[in-house]
Design an enzyme around this catalytic site. Structure first.
Site, PDB file in Angstrom:
ATOM      1  CB  ALA A 270      -0.923   0.006   1.295  1.00 32.51           C
ATOM      2  CG  MET A 271       2.225   5.225  -2.060  1.00 32.90           C
ATOM      3  SD  MET A 271       3.979   4.918  -1.613  1.00 32.90           S
ATOM      4  CE  MET A 271       3.983   6.551  -1.082  1.00 32.90           C
ATOM      5  CG  ASN A 273      -0.052   8.105  -2.711  1.00 34.29           C
ATOM      6  OD1 ASN A 273       1.131   7.981  -3.114  1.00 34.29           O
ATOM      7  ND2 ASN A 273      -0.829   7.115  -2.863  1.00 34.29           N
ATOM      8  CD  GLU A 306       0.521   2.063   3.687  1.00 38.36           C
ATOM      9  OE1 GLU A 306       1.313   3.319   3.474  1.00 38.36           O
ATOM     10  OE2 GLU A 306       1.099   1.033   3.629  1.00 38.36           O
TER      11      GLU A 306
HETATM   12  N1  TRP Z   1       5.704   3.504   1.324  1.00 32.89           N
HETATM   13  C1  TRP Z   1       4.975   2.340   1.130  1.00 32.89           C
HETATM   14  C2  TRP Z   1       4.827   1.552   2.602  1.00 32.89           C
HETATM   15  O1  TRP Z   1       3.972   1.969   3.161  1.00 32.89           O
HETATM   16  C3  TRP Z   1       5.952   1.318   0.297  1.00 32.89           C
HETATM   17  C4  TRP Z   1       5.493   1.303  -1.200  1.00 32.89           C
HETATM   18  C5  TRP Z   1       4.393   1.271  -1.766  1.00 32.89           C
HETATM   19  C6  TRP Z   1       6.506   1.360  -2.140  1.00 32.89           C
HETATM   20  N2  TRP Z   1       4.411   1.202  -2.999  1.00 32.89           N
HETATM   21  C7  TRP Z   1       5.560   1.269  -3.393  1.00 32.89           C
HETATM   22  C8  TRP Z   1       7.935   1.417  -2.227  1.00 32.89           C
HETATM   23  C9  TRP Z   1       6.432   1.215  -4.792  1.00 32.89           C
HETATM   24  C10 TRP Z   1       8.448   1.275  -3.606  1.00 32.89           C
HETATM   25  C11 TRP Z   1       7.631   1.264  -4.785  1.00 32.89           C
HETATM   26  O2  TRP Z   1       5.533   0.879   3.079  1.00 32.89           O
HETATM   27 ZN    ZN Z   2       5.520   2.336   5.070  1.00 34.31          ZN
END
Ligand code: TRP
Ligand code: ZN
Length: 882
Positions: A270-271, A273, A306
């Site tokens: 997940a991400m 943003n 997240e």
């Molecule tokens: N920051 C994301 C996390 O919660 C990690 C992540 C999600 C990521 N998608 C990505 C890292 C694509 C590199 C590429 O940990």
């Molecule tokens: Zn993270």
């Protein structure tokens, strides 16, 4: 798509860090969205910070125009090479406007702007971390450039009814020709990796939330229509996470809306943003009919993770990607603490330590080993690792333990206060924690810079005449890839002493007047330290590293009966499990060397058989106690790895355990657990399902026929996915013929459920033995299989290569050559996924000679190719070194 490896591979070094030459105060983005072609108009307000030309990153972009302060630049006025757009500007401030075109439907790498799902029904979304923003527009794409964003989206209204970007909504409306627009303004400066947009046909569920400091926030979870009814658990988890962060860290949410979106096409979990989290559907959707108990817990944990990033990552971000663990290790720690509060703390700790040992220890012991803060990289995507995440969390845990709960909270408050709106470093973190408590934590910096798992040895000497016990602790870290000299690190060792009846002894250290409690934490901060305990009449059993107080490997010459004392009596669930794991290791040695009546195997199985009958041991803990280290962890117990032999030995020790408990006792326990079966998600019901699964697996080792009948019935009658999948696994492992019908049934029943099908592929990919490879190749021909979907690739190819040692590590090497072949095909589509799967080759050097030779040949042949991505090339180059 990433560079192919014939382009020069630049190594990025922490030591070369320089502050940005130009900052970007504000960026306005206007998107004209389309699946085949999207145009992006970007207006950047730049301020000079150093006497250098403007340099903007951009990859795979078709540059349509470039203006500086309203003047179009001609061909000779800028350079565009190696992903950098460069031009000179004389003034201290300027406005740069670029117009570019993108091709989202052709983006199979899922980095930048891409299409999820089909051309007809799918939706557009972005993934920018770590360096995806440069695939969307020209920008100084580095985390220490923080800007305010205004984002305008325009698209066909029927095809893209929902338009989302991070920040607060700032108007929307209709346009001619069936198009519409929406604008978003984010008041919080952020780095480009936190930018996101989503556009398409999505449904939502919503909840009105009021933060502790009084802000009304609209929470929206978005998903495609067919899965929107599976988002309720994620919403509950989000609300719990928000409340928890308010209570535990005093952190409130800071925008008027918070969006979460599910996609089936995502490279990672997940991400975070800003204001628009995007999730792999695997970590967002949950329903009893298609999700297991484990998956429910993962959804809760990832939603929390997240969300917690909003402070640890977004409000305070990273100066550069070397500091990645500053946000990831810290956020994993926060997420683990949250999950421990929501569920059972000792069980959570068991789960986390087991993961560390299974994933991080092997990484740190092989060619991919790197410090929690690496000093160089060629492809940053390859550093989203168990070391940065899980070991990083362990380092925060040590610091929190060192400061105590109140001190840690003081330190975190100061960290957030000092660094809010900034791009920070590990030094900033340690500095704030230390300053808030008037202590110097700089010794812990060593943990961030040094790779490898320290070996902690403990030696006890009892002096009956003096009534003293002297414990000597020593540390040593073996050399790791590219880092040969190691120094001593501060290792906090939480400990207790027990007598042979399992009573914790009062602890009076040499020089103390009176005993103070039964547990202490001593810090080993040099190579060696001795501690003397007074008033110890008889040789005690030390319980060391309680709660896994430091991420080290403990080497202590315990006798089996000493570990059995702890396994039977330690009041702390985690330590009891830990003693059981250590004892299981010794029991495994017995089984491997054919000592089926050996002291360790006997002590382990007898203690567990007794605990099995002991009604005071809770179901969930008992299930964990009955699970010895897995085949991957046990690799460490022999010089050379022969997966068939490891599995056979482990099975032999489990069979000895099952015999010791007895067929009747296992059956009766199973029957009682079966009678209490329900679909409920409460902790007691989950615990019963967990234990039922262990009991059935043990029963299968001593009564295959009986267990097969029970498993078949369990599959038929299962009220939810946990019981259904467990029954299927037992059947498939122990009675492959009998399993065929249920496997076919499952395939039909879940034909339209991608996440359930992933489990169907993964279950079969994990089945051990000689037939595994043929099975996997047949599954590649299933119409539902595709190399284009990361979850599908991971479920079949990833599971087989990483979680099926006997299947993948065939002595004939055929599976190695096959994987090399598939990696080439995956890499052409999605380099990040190819690189991740390729880490399955890690550890080839520890294989027995025949397999080693075959694996090495496959890896080095692949590594020699010149047409692979930088992501895959980097992993192969390091793995090939061994
Ligand atoms: N920051 C994301 C996390 O919660 C990690 C992540 C999600 C990521 N998608 C990505 C890292 C694509 C590199 C590429 O940990
Ligand atoms: Zn993270």
């Amino acid at each position: 798509m990433s560079d192919r490896s014939d382009a020069p591979t630049a190594i990025v070094r922490l030591a070369d860090y320089r502050a940005p030459a130009w900052s970007v105060r504000h960026v306005a983005l206007e998107f004209d969205l389309g699946i085949d072609r999207t145009e992006v108009l970007a207006t950047l307000e730049l301020s000079r910070e150093a006497d250098e030309p403007v340099r903007l990153n951009g990859e795979g972009l078709e540059l349509l125009s470039l203006d500086v302060d309203g003047r179009r630049l001609g061909d000779g006025e800028y350079i565009l090479a190696n992903g950098v757009l460069e031009f000179a500007v004389a003034s201290a401030e300027c406005t740069v406007t670029t117009r570019v075109a993108l091709r989202p439907a052709e983006n199979t790498a899922f980095e930048g702007l891409y299409l999820s799902g089909s051309r007809e029904k799918g939706f557009l979304l972005t993934q920018c971390e770590a360096e995806g923003f440069r695939h969307i527009t020209f920008f100084p794409d580095r985390p220490d450039v923080l800007s305010k964003y205004t984002v305008t989206l325009r698209a066909d209204k029927a095809r893209f009814p929902v338009l989302l970007a991070g920040g607060n909504p700032d108007g929307d409306g209709d346009l001619p020709e069936g198009r519409h627009w929406a604008r978003f303004v984010d008041p919080h400066p952020k780095p480009s990796y936190l930018f996101a947009l989503v556009a398409g046909r999505l449904e939502r569920i919503s909840h009105d939330y009021t933060t502790a400091d009084g802000r009304a926030v609209a929470l929206h979870i978005w998903a495609e229509a067919d899965v929107i009814d599976r988002c309720d658990y994620a919403m509950d988890s989000l609300i719990r996470s928000m409340r928890w962060d308010e209570r535990a860290y005093g952190r409130n949410y800071d925008l008027d809306v918070f969006h979460v979106v599910a996609t089936h096409d995502f490279n990672m979990g997940a991400m975070e943003n800003k204001g628009l989290n995007i999730f792999n559907a695997k970590y967002l959707l949950a329903d009893p009919d298609s999700s297991t108990d484990d998956e429910y817990r993962h959804v809760e944990a990832v939603v929390a993770h997240e969300y917690f990033h909003n402070w640890s990552g977004n409000r305070v971000t990273c100066r550069d990607w070397f500091q990645l663990s500053l946000k990831e290790g810290l956020t994993v720690y926060r997420e683990q603490s949250f999950s421990a509060d929501m569920n059972s703390a000792p069980l959570k700790r068991i789960e986390d330590v087991a993961l560390l040992r299974r994933a991080q220890f092997p990484e740190d012991a092989g060619p991919l080993s790197h410090p929690v803060r690496p000093s160089q990289y060629s492809e940053i995507n390859n550093f989203y690792t168990a070391t940065v995440y899980e070991k990083g969390s362990e380092l925060v845990r040590m610091l929190a333990g060192h400061l105590g709960a109140d001190g840690f909270r003081r330190g975190m408050d100061l960290y957030f206060e000092r660094n809010d709106g900034r791009a920070a470093t590990i030094e900033d973190f340690l500095g704030a924690l230390g300053d808030a408590n008037g202590v110097d934590l700089s010794a812990y910096l060593g943990w961030y810079g040094q790779a490898g798992t320290p070996r902690l040895t403990a030696e006890g000497r009892h002096d009956p005449a003096q009534g003293r016990f002297r414990l000597t602790l020593r540390q040593r870290t073996p050399a790791t890839a590219g880092q040969t000299t190691k120094k001593a690190l501060p290792i906090p060792v939480r400990l207790s002493l027990f007598d042979r009846e399992g009573r914790a002894l009062p602890l009076r250290l040499e020089g103390e007047a009176v005993a103070g409690g039964t547990e202490r934490t001593v810090v080993l901060d040099g190579a060696e330290r001795s501690i003397v305990f007074e008033d110890i009449a008889r040789p005690p059993v030390p319980s060391l590293l309680r709660g896994f107080s430091a991420p080290v490997i403990l080497e202590c010459d315990y006798q089996p009966d000493e570990l059995a004392v702890l396994l039977r009596h330690d009041p702390d669930g985690f330590n009891r499990w830990e003693a059981g794991q250590q004892l299981a290791g010794l029991a495994y040695d017995d089984a491997r060397d054919g000592r089926l009546t050996g002291a360790a195997l006997t002590a382990w199985s007898q203690a567990l058989a007794d605990l099995f009958r002991d009604a005071s041991v809770e179901d969930a803990l008992l299930a964990e106690l009955l699970t010895p280290p897995g085949e991957i962890e046990l690799v460490e117990r022999q010089a050379e790895r022969d997966p068939d032999r490891i599995r056979a030995s482990r099975q032999a020790m489990l069979r000895a355990l099952a015999q010791r408990i007895g067929v009747d006792a296992l059956r009766q326990r199973y029957d009682r657990l079966r009678e209490a079966t329900s679909a409920s998600l409460d902790a007691a019901s989950q615990a019963r399902r967990q234990l039922k699964r262990r009991v059935l697996d043990l029963l299968a080792l001593v009564d295959v026929e009986g267990a097969t009948h029970l498993a078949a019935a369990q599959y038929e009658q299962a009220p939810g996915m946990t019981d259904r999948l467990a029954a299927q696994a037992t059947l498939a492992t122990h009675a492959p013929e009998a399993a065929l019908a249920s496997i076919a049934h499952f395939r039909r029943r879940y034909d339209d459920n991608a996440l359930a099908l992933d489990k169907w592929f993964a279950l079969q990919a994990a089945l051990p033995g000689d037939g595994a490879f043929a099975r996997v190749r047949a599954l590649e021909n299933d119409p539902a299989f595709t190399l284009k979907n990361p979850n599908r690739v991971q479920s079949l190819i990833g599971t087989f290569a990483r979680a099926n040692p006997t299947g993948f590590h065939r002595a004939d090497g055929a599976a190695y050559r096959w994987l090399a072949d598939r990696l080439v095909a995956i890499d052409a589509l999605n380099p990040q996924v190819a690189a991740r799967v390729a880490t399955a080759f890690n550890g080839w050097k520890r294989l027995e000679p025949v397999r080693r030779e075959a694996a090495h040949a496959a890896v080095s042949e692949l590594a020699a190719r010149k047409d692979l991505s930088r992501d895959l090339t980097d992993i192969l180059a390091r793995v090939a070194l061994g």
